[in-house]
Design an enzyme around this catalytic site. Structure first.
Site, short mmCIF file in Angstrom:
data_model
loop_
_atom_site.label_atom_id
_atom_site.label_comp_id
_atom_site.label_asym_id
_atom_site.label_seq_id
_atom_site.Cartn_x
_atom_site.Cartn_y
_atom_site.Cartn_z
N ASP A 55 -24.23 89.22 -42.85
CA ASP A 55 -23.78 88.50 -43.72
C ASP A 55 -24.04 87.10 -44.09
OD1 ASP A 55 -23.33 91.54 -45.02
OD2 ASP A 55 -20.84 91.24 -44.38
N TYR A 136 -19.53 91.83 -30.75
CA TYR A 136 -19.64 90.53 -31.78
C TYR A 136 -18.22 90.00 -31.55
CZ TYR A 136 -22.17 92.74 -35.86
OH TYR A 136 -23.38 92.15 -36.57
#
EC number: 5.4.99.12
Length: 271
Positions: A55, A136
């Protein structure tokens, strides 16, 4: 029909100035700049397929994309490279050429996008669908630091990490994460297999580490937001079970800012 050879390209980027990886209308993306740089260096139109989509504002320490190059296209090589053709395999990039292309791409791309490697792969290799694990990190710090601004989320009060790790362990018991997914995403399933979810203290603050076979859109930031609710004693750690089982995004925590999120590792069976 023109024969083509497929390549993986490994890169890293600071996502601060970009509207994510994927090409957007009226917004600058990492994919757009990479496609243009590849087309310039290789002298033919190039379209990359990424290992996922980050994003706006999200960073990537390791990211892979694949692209196809016409086999033995002389436009893909300059004169000095064509002289090395005897050292090449039967595709458009010679063995000696990989380092030259990496340096050329890095000279064209802005400082916040770095190419690490170009790797020849088999024709069916797919950067998105073949990935077996993605990892992540989410970074949080607690004191104003100009060198962390834009790269970590600053919060005022230190949360209870023990409780957050208890809740993170509960998350690993489940596979359906509809409650952490952005609505109206076009995916066949909201199931993911999480293999790691834990908070670690660092000298600068705390970092959340999470690994899974796949992730839903906005999933990590929604998980962190929910775990922070636990750490701030807004909900009990056991309440995470009810949130997940509800499969309702509105029951989970608010998505935390993008600046603290990093894609750190993508694994493939053949790399």
């Amino acid at each position: 029909m023109t024969a083509k050879q497929r390549y993986f390209i490994e890169l890293a980027y600071d996502g601060t100035k970009y509207h994510g990886w994927q090409i957007q209308q009226n917004a600058v993306s990492v994919q757009e700049l990479l496609n243009k740089a590849l087309a310039t260096i290789l002298r033919q139109p190039i379209e990359t397929i990424g290992c996922g989509r980050t994003d706006t504002g999200v960073h990537a320490r390791e990211f892979f994309a694949h692209f196809d190059l016409e086999v033995n296209n002389p436009l893909a090589m300059d004169d000095s490279q064509q002289a090395e053709e005897s050292k090449s395999t039967d595709h458009g990039l010679s063995t000696i050429d990989y380092g030259l292309k990496v340096r050329g791409l890095n000279s064209l791309l802005p400082p916040d996008i770095a190419i690490k490697n170009i790797i020849q792969v088999h024709e069916d290799a797919h950067a998105r669908f073949d990935a077996t694990r993605r990892s992540y990190q989410y970074h949080i710090h607690f004191h104003k630091d100009p060198f962390l601004h834009g790269y970590s989320w600053m919060v005022r009060d230190v949360p209870n990490i023990m409780l957050m790790n208890q809740a993170a362990a509960i998350i690993m018991e489940y596979t359906d994460f509809s409650c952490f997914s952005k609505s109206n995403t076009q995916v066949k399933t909201n199931n993911c297999k999480i293999t790691r979810a834990e908070w670690i203290k660092t000298d600068q603050g705390i970092v959340f580490h999470i690994s899974a076979d796949r992730f839903l859109r906005n999933m990590v930031r929604a998980i962190v937001g929910t775990l922070m609710m636990v750490g701030k004693h807004e909900i009990e750690s056991g309440a995470v079970r009810a949130i997940i089982e509800s499969k309702n995004r509105s029951n989970a925590g608010t998505s935390v800012p993008a600046c603290g999120l990093y894609l750190t590792e993508v694994k493939y069976p053949y790399l």
